[in-house]
Design an enzyme around this catalytic site. Structure first.
Site: not given
Length: 445
Positions: A20, A49, A138, A140, A196, A211
């Site tokens: 992202v 970072a 929430v 996308g 995942e 969400k």
């Protein structure tokens, strides 16, 4: 990444540079001149970072911007907007609270953080004079948070329901389309990057629950904890369930449902695989897409559909929040956010979690039972004992030897009664596997 405009540049720091974060940097860079012209304000990403400063990434960033210290970005007095894109609820929480304590604007896509620590985060924003923007947390790329806090601000929300997890929707779509098993399609989803390596957060319903908590807060001003919801995932769904749904003109979707009774103050939040009638548009939202249906007392029913995850969809939502932050810092009145919205906050007063006895609905129940005389009578006795009325019964062959599959639907009952029924059936010697219980959606919106 800089651009020219008529006002001093607003400085932005990114904490986290995964999929992202790289999408945000890439798309913001491509559109920086256009956005600066529209906003009449310059902005620049002046720090990024990362966990590993040596890691090679798809998006090139000048070496001088890279830092291994997210907290240093959060506390840098020259940085006005901190984008938290790390995920997790430990370091991310510390970074967000540190930035807010210094009066900064925080943009986050972290639904788990907001679900678990939302009250603390917004209290820190109020105390420090900062702000929190969280559109990407929430659904996308669907601007559902802006819809609730801005476009639909005149409404009270009797019901919000929707598909909020693309992984589960992808699996259920393919189970229906191909007749394959959950396990087969999950393996494919992992290979394709839709799931995942540890899929539990998605398929067990917790991602959707996080969400749902955010939407419930936006609509009703109360943070609902996950242990105050009914949360179930899709692991135990089989082709028997899919076939029943198809035969009777339903589709199975993992739905978050937020129901509010304004007369009693009751608020019920649930996440469950649900039989959704094909006549509803939401039943036909497939693959990795999300869909959210909002029922307002002024506008009626509105529906939002789009990609619920992925680099580009999520980056789009984050950049939308960055634009809001830049607008606010440049002197314009920004959009209402929860800690500033009296109508939303006031809506939280008197809200209480609904008792299971007051949550009504119809249900689908699948049982694996011993294939012997008298079993149906035993099942009916358990249901009658809990005042649950049977609407229909089907018997099918079971993959288990000397067993049968019973599929029942109920008339309207309450959640307490159906849960007591399930407990009673689990303890019955005639039932040889965990019952599968699905609500049947009957939205009249």
């Amino acid at each position: 990444m800089k651009n020219k405009a008529t006002k001093p540049a607003i400085r932005i720091g990114l904490c986290g540079f995964g999929v992202v974060g790289q999408g945000v940097y890439k798309h913001l860079g491509q559109r920086s001149a256009e956005l600066a012209s529209r906003l009449a304000t310059a902005f620049e990403i002046c720090a990024v970072a990362v966990r590993d400063t040596e890691k090679k990434r798809e998006v090139d960033v000048p070496a001088g911007l890279i830092s291994g210290d997210a907290m240093a970005v959060a506390t840098d007095p020259t940085i006005q907007v901190v984008c938290e894109l790390m995920g997790g609820t430990t370091l991310a929480r510390e970074v967000v609270l540190a930035a807010l304590a210094r009066g900064k604007i925080v943009v986050t896509a972290n639904k788990a953080l907001l679900c678990e620590h939302g009250a603390e985060v917004f209290a820190a924003a109020r105390k420090g004079g900062g702000h929190v923007f969280f559109e990407a947390s929430v659904a996308g790329g669907i601007p559902i948070i802006k819809a609730l806090r801005e476009g639909l601000v005149a409404n009270r929300f009797r019901r919000i329901y929707g598909i909020l997890n693309g992984t589960c929707n992808y699996i259920l779509t393919r189970m229906e389309r191909e007749g394959a098993s959950y396990d087969e399609i999950l393996a494919d989803a992992k290979r394709l990057g839709y799931a995942e390596a540890d899929e539990s957060l998605d398929v067990d319903g917790w991602d959707t629950a996080h969400k749902a908590a955010i939407l419930a807060f936006l609509a009703h001003g109360r943070w609902v904890k996950t242990d105050e919801m009914r949360v179930e995932g899709i692991r135990r769904l089989t082709q028997s369930d899919i076939t029943f749904a198809r035969t009777f003109d339903y589709r199975i979707k993992l739905l978050a449902v937020i129901d509010r009774n304004f007369e009693t103050g009751d608020l019920a939040v649930s996440v469950q695989p649900t039989l959704v009638p094909n006549r509803l548009v939401l039943a036909n939202v497939n693959e990795v897409y999300n869909g959210v249906c909002v029922v307002g007392d002024v506008v009626g029913t509105t529906l939002y559909i789009g990609r619920g995850a992925g680099q580009d969809a999520t980056a789009s939502a984050v950049i939308s929040d960055i634009v809001d932050a830049v607008t606010l810092l440049s002197g314009a009145r920004g959009p209402l956010i929860p800690d500033e919205a009296p109508s939303i906050v006031a809506g939280g007063r008197g809200v209480k979690i609904a008792s299971p006895r007051t949550v009504l609905g119809r249900y689908y129940l699948r049982l694996t039972v011993r294939d012997q005389p008298g079993v149906l009578a035993q099942v009916a006795n358990v249901m009658a004992g809990n005042h649950v009325s049977i609407a229909s019964v089907l018997q099918r062959e079971s993959a288990v030897e000397r067993a049968a599959s019973l599929i029942l639907t109920t008339h309207d009952t309450n959640e307490k009664a159906i849960q007591q029924t399930v407990l009673g059936l689990k303890s019955s010697p005639s039932v040889i596997d965990e019952p599968v219980l699905l609500p049947i959606a009957d939205f009249a919106d």
